[in-house]
Design a protein around this motif. Structure first.
Motif, short mmCIF file in Angstrom:
data_model
loop_
_atom_site.label_atom_id
_atom_site.label_comp_id
_atom_site.label_asym_id
_atom_site.label_seq_id
_atom_site.Cartn_x
_atom_site.Cartn_y
_atom_site.Cartn_z
N ALA A 1 0.82 -1.21 0.00
CA ALA A 1 0.00 0.00 0.00
C ALA A 1 0.86 1.26 0.00
O ALA A 1 0.58 2.22 -0.72
CB ALA A 1 -0.93 -0.01 1.21
N LEU A 2 1.91 1.26 0.80
CA LEU A 2 2.78 2.44 0.87
C LEU A 2 3.56 2.64 -0.42
O LEU A 2 3.73 3.77 -0.88
CB LEU A 2 3.74 2.29 2.06
CG LEU A 2 3.08 2.41 3.44
CD1 LEU A 2 4.03 1.94 4.53
CD2 LEU A 2 2.63 3.84 3.70
N VAL A 3 4.04 1.55 -1.00
CA VAL A 3 4.76 1.67 -2.28
C VAL A 3 3.81 2.16 -3.37
O VAL A 3 4.20 2.95 -4.24
CB VAL A 3 5.41 0.32 -2.65
CG1 VAL A 3 5.97 0.37 -4.07
CG2 VAL A 3 6.52 -0.02 -1.67
N GLY A 4 2.55 1.69 -3.34
CA GLY A 4 1.58 2.19 -4.30
C GLY A 4 1.35 3.69 -4.16
O GLY A 4 1.26 4.42 -5.16
N ARG A 5 1.27 4.17 -2.92
CA ARG A 5 1.11 5.61 -2.70
C ARG A 5 2.36 6.36 -3.16
O ARG A 5 2.26 7.45 -3.73
CB ARG A 5 0.83 5.88 -1.23
CG ARG A 5 0.79 7.37 -0.88
CD ARG A 5 0.19 7.62 0.49
NE ARG A 5 0.34 8.99 0.90
CZ ARG A 5 -0.38 10.01 0.44
NH1 ARG A 5 -1.30 9.79 -0.47
NH2 ARG A 5 -0.19 11.24 0.88
N LEU A 6 3.53 5.78 -2.91
CA LEU A 6 4.77 6.40 -3.35
C LEU A 6 4.78 6.56 -4.87
O LEU A 6 5.24 7.58 -5.41
CB LEU A 6 5.96 5.56 -2.89
CG LEU A 6 7.35 6.11 -3.17
CD1 LEU A 6 7.58 7.42 -2.41
CD2 LEU A 6 8.43 5.09 -2.78
N MET A 7 4.27 5.55 -5.58
CA MET A 7 4.20 5.62 -7.04
C MET A 7 3.24 6.74 -7.47
O MET A 7 3.52 7.47 -8.44
CB MET A 7 3.74 4.29 -7.61
CG MET A 7 4.70 3.13 -7.39
SD MET A 7 6.31 3.40 -8.15
CE MET A 7 5.84 3.54 -9.87
N ASP A 8 2.13 6.88 -6.79
CA ASP A 8 1.17 7.95 -7.12
C ASP A 8 1.81 9.33 -6.96
O ASP A 8 1.64 10.22 -7.80
CB ASP A 8 -0.07 7.84 -6.24
CG ASP A 8 -0.94 6.65 -6.61
OD1 ASP A 8 -0.79 6.14 -7.73
OD2 ASP A 8 -1.77 6.24 -5.78
#
Length: 709
Positions: A253-260
């Motif tokens: 979830a955190l890596v996904g937010r980092l990508m956003d």
């Protein structure tokens, strides 16, 4: 935090937005071509076997090859045995139960309704969606078979043919995955996470060295569009231990937010000052270190960025990236090593067919009732007008049900568009212009491969458009693979396409009109539900029996994790809903997407504290500290319930009691371990650190929600 997707749907440029959206969805990404090749190859093999050996109902095996295939071949292999078992269970259910009702009309009708309910309940409550799909389609195809006015022997033979086609689909897909397992070994969770971290690191390094970053920008955009739904699904359906699943869910979830955030950063024009360059260097180095630790199966060390580094106003996104990166090590709070909970779990030998909340979560019952109503209406219509050719409506309902949770206008557009393209344009178009001129199976194979590859490419898009590909394949397969011969009759194709459209219409009517809600409303409701469930977690354990407390705790965790995924999925669906409240809905979506990572980290940190609360051996707390922790947990739960009340429009006074309980717990712990040994002091130091982390996350989230609600 706005993302690329947020800025795209401008009503003034609908065609331009659609072109950019379609370009992003269809663009290749690492591993996509290989995945499409596996899906196409397996599906084509199923078709060839069914045609060669004259096996009816080959469409089932073909559609299974698309549904079962995952980005991780190993996950497919682990579920193959379960799928074969469920296929046998479905066939046994049909053969045994139908014999008791076949000669009594009212019982036969009630049996059909009950079978539809059972199939939809399995789709919602079973953890292995591939197995649930097989069981559901066995019901969808088998029940209409037993409605034919033919001999019992014929019905039995047709049921066995359905089972055979299912077995072929599962066996062929498993065999294809075995070959690819040998060619492409690797961790199905860590490697995709490492790939995304490497993309962010490369982007930051490019900015730091002031070199062109066009390739990095393109890769970031594609990965951000792809999202992390596949990784989250792989974790949810895997047999990893609950602790490992919870930890890696937080990381994903955190890596996904980092990508956003990185994708948004690429849309800005700026020049970095000396402070900005320092931030870039530290951030790139930290991301690289986290990636290396994850690849080496090590817990990333705690991260602390310099709060005195104030970035330029135009690049404040760097601060958001720092906050997100700093939270990644906290996903492993309370663990000494990633091997502490090695996947797969020790109890993976047990078949875990149903979710822990299968009998307690009312959403499973609601979903089954809605699906049963839609399928039953289809059955009543085609049986009343004596048009059995459109019985594909029931199958369509079951397959549509795979992605109906949180249904929105977006999904309805994809369903109808896929049915029209796959049924009328490709299915009937090929019957008119192509199939009459084919004189061998070789020509049909070429056509089949092209259509399957096209559908598979859409299936591997992001969740925003992947269902379009599945619907194209379903419509085409139903027309051409129902029998073992090439189908050239337009009347049969017409009936099956009409059946597909009838099924889609009923699913739209029941799920979106009679029993539905806008995606923004569902997103807010689900987020509020997670706040209250997390408050319930904070009060756990309510039972002093370790086994009972553990089972209830794990059930709560699975529900919360599923809700996190549901919120993200609904947030994607909000982008495709229009109306007078669109701007308000987008603003709500933006806020919830900001709050969700903090809430997830609060959830993960609270899980790490749970083992102290349950008094596991070696982690017992003295009575004074245990009482202080109970007060801390009670006030934490009250604060979380207050946040939920505020989002519902109710009043909430604040979190002063929670602040006092934190100070009381801190003072109690420091007083107790001041005279203890170094080992005991270290243990309480970890406990106190986790407690303060919960305090920081809770108060920060509460403050943000006060300002924005």
């Amino acid at each position: 935090m706005a993302t690329i997707a947020d800025s795209l749907p401008e009503s003034s440029r609908p065609l331009a937005w659609f072109g950019e959206f379609l370009k992003g969805e269809l663009a290749p990404y690492p591993g996509r071509a290989a995945l499409v090749a596996r899906m196409t190859f397996a599906t084509t093999l199923v078709m060839m076997i069914c045609m060669t050996f004259r096996i009816s109902y080959g469409f089932q095996g073909a559609i299974y090859a698309l549904l079962i295939t995952r980005e991780s071949p190993r996950a497919t292999l682990r579920s193959a045995g379960t799928m074969l078992l469920v296929t046998g269970i479905g066939a046994a259910y049909l053969l045994i139960s139908a014999g008791f009702v076949i000669n009594i009309s009212i019982l036969h009708f009630l049996w059909i309704i009950a079978s539809f309910f059972l199939a939809f309940y399995a789709l919602s409550a079973m953890t292995n969606h591939g197995a649930a799909t097989i069981f559901a389609i066995m019901i969808a195809v088998g029940v209409p078979l037993w409605d034919h006015h033919v001999s019992v022997e014929t019905n039995v033979e047709d049921t066995l043919r359905v089972m055979l086609a299912s077995l072929i689909g599962v066996a062929v897909t498993a065999a294809v995955e075995v070959a690819f397992v040998r060619m492409k070994p690797g961790d199905d969770i860590v490697l995709p996470v490492a790939e995304r971290l490497a993309a962010v690191q490369s982007l930051l390094t490019g900015y730091l060295k002031d070199r062109p970053v066009d390739r990095e920008v393109e890769k970031i955009a594609r990965l951000a569009m792809l999202g992390t739904s596949t990784l989250r699904s792989a974790l949810r359906r895997s047999d990893y231990s609950p602790e490992y699943t919870a930890q890696m869910s937080g990381v994903v979830a955190l890596v996904g937010r980092l990508m956003d955030i990185a994708a948004t950063l690429t849309q800005l024009s700026f020049e970095f000052s000396a402070t900005g360059q320092k931030q870039l260097r530290n951030l790139a180095t930290t991301v690289a270190r986290i990636r290396t630790d994850l690849m080496n199966r090590q817990i990333p060390q705690s991260i602390h960025f310099d709060p005195d580094d104030e970035p330029l106003r135009s690049v404040t996104l760097l601060r958001e990236m720092e906050k997100t990166v700093a939270l990644i090590p906290q996903a492993f709070a309370g663990s000494q090593s990633m091997d502490e909970y090695p996947p797969p779990s020790a109890d993976s030998s047990r078949l875990k067919l149903f979710a822990a909340d299968a009998l307690t979560n009312p959403e499973h019952l609601q979903f089954a009732l809605k699906g049963c109503l839609a399928a039953s209406l289809c059955y009543i219509i085609y049986d009343s007008i004596a048009w059995p050719g459109i019985s594909s409506a029931v199958t369509t309902c079951l397959l549509t049900g795979l992605s109906t949770i949180g249904a929105s206008r977006q999904k309805q557009i994809l369903r109808f568009a896929g049915a029209l393209v796959g049924g009328f344009l490709i299915g009937m178009g090929s019957q008119i212009f192509i199939l009459p001129y084919l004189d061998s199976i070789a020509g049909f194979i070429v056509l089949f491969v092209l259509v399957t590859a096209l559908a598979s490419w859409f299936v591997t898009c992001s969740p925003r458009s992947s269902y379009f590909g599945l619907q194209v394949a379903l419509a085409f397969f139903l027309i051409n693979l129902q029998e073992f011969a090439v189908q050239t009759s337009l009347s049969i194709a017409r009936d099956r396409v009409v059946g597909i459209l009838l099924g889609l219409f009923m699913m739209w009517l029941v799920f979106d009109q009679l029993w539905g809600a806008p995606a923004a409303v569902e997103m807010k409701r689900t987020f509020i539900s997670n706040l209250r469930l997390l408050a319930e977690v904070a009060r756990e354990p309510l039972s002093r029996e370790l086994k009972v407390a553990s089972q209830h705790g794990y059930a709560l965790r699975e529900t919360i994790n599923a809700n996190f995924d549901k919120v993200r999925s609904l947030a994607d669906a909000v982008l495709f809903e229009f109306g007078s409240s669109r701007q308000q809905d987008l603003a709500l979506r933006d806020r919830i997407r900001q709050w969700q990572p903090q809430l997830r980290m609060l959830f993960l940190t609270r899980i790490a504290l749970w083992k102290y609360r349950i008094q596991l051996p070696g982690l017992e707390l003295p009575q004074s500290v245990a009482l202080a922790q109970q007060e801390f947990d009670h006030d934490l739960a009250t604060t979380l319930d207050g946040m939920a009340d505020r989002m519902e429009g109710k009043t909430f006074e604040g979190s002063d009691n929670f602040k006092r309980s934190v100070n009381s717990l801190d003072q109690t712990i420091r007083t107790y371990y001041s005279g203890t040994s170094h080992e005991v002091a270290a243990q309480f130091g970890v406990f106190l650190s986790l407690s303060h982390r919960i305090e920081s996350l809770t108060l920060s989230l509460d403050e943000e929600m006060q300002h924005k609600t």
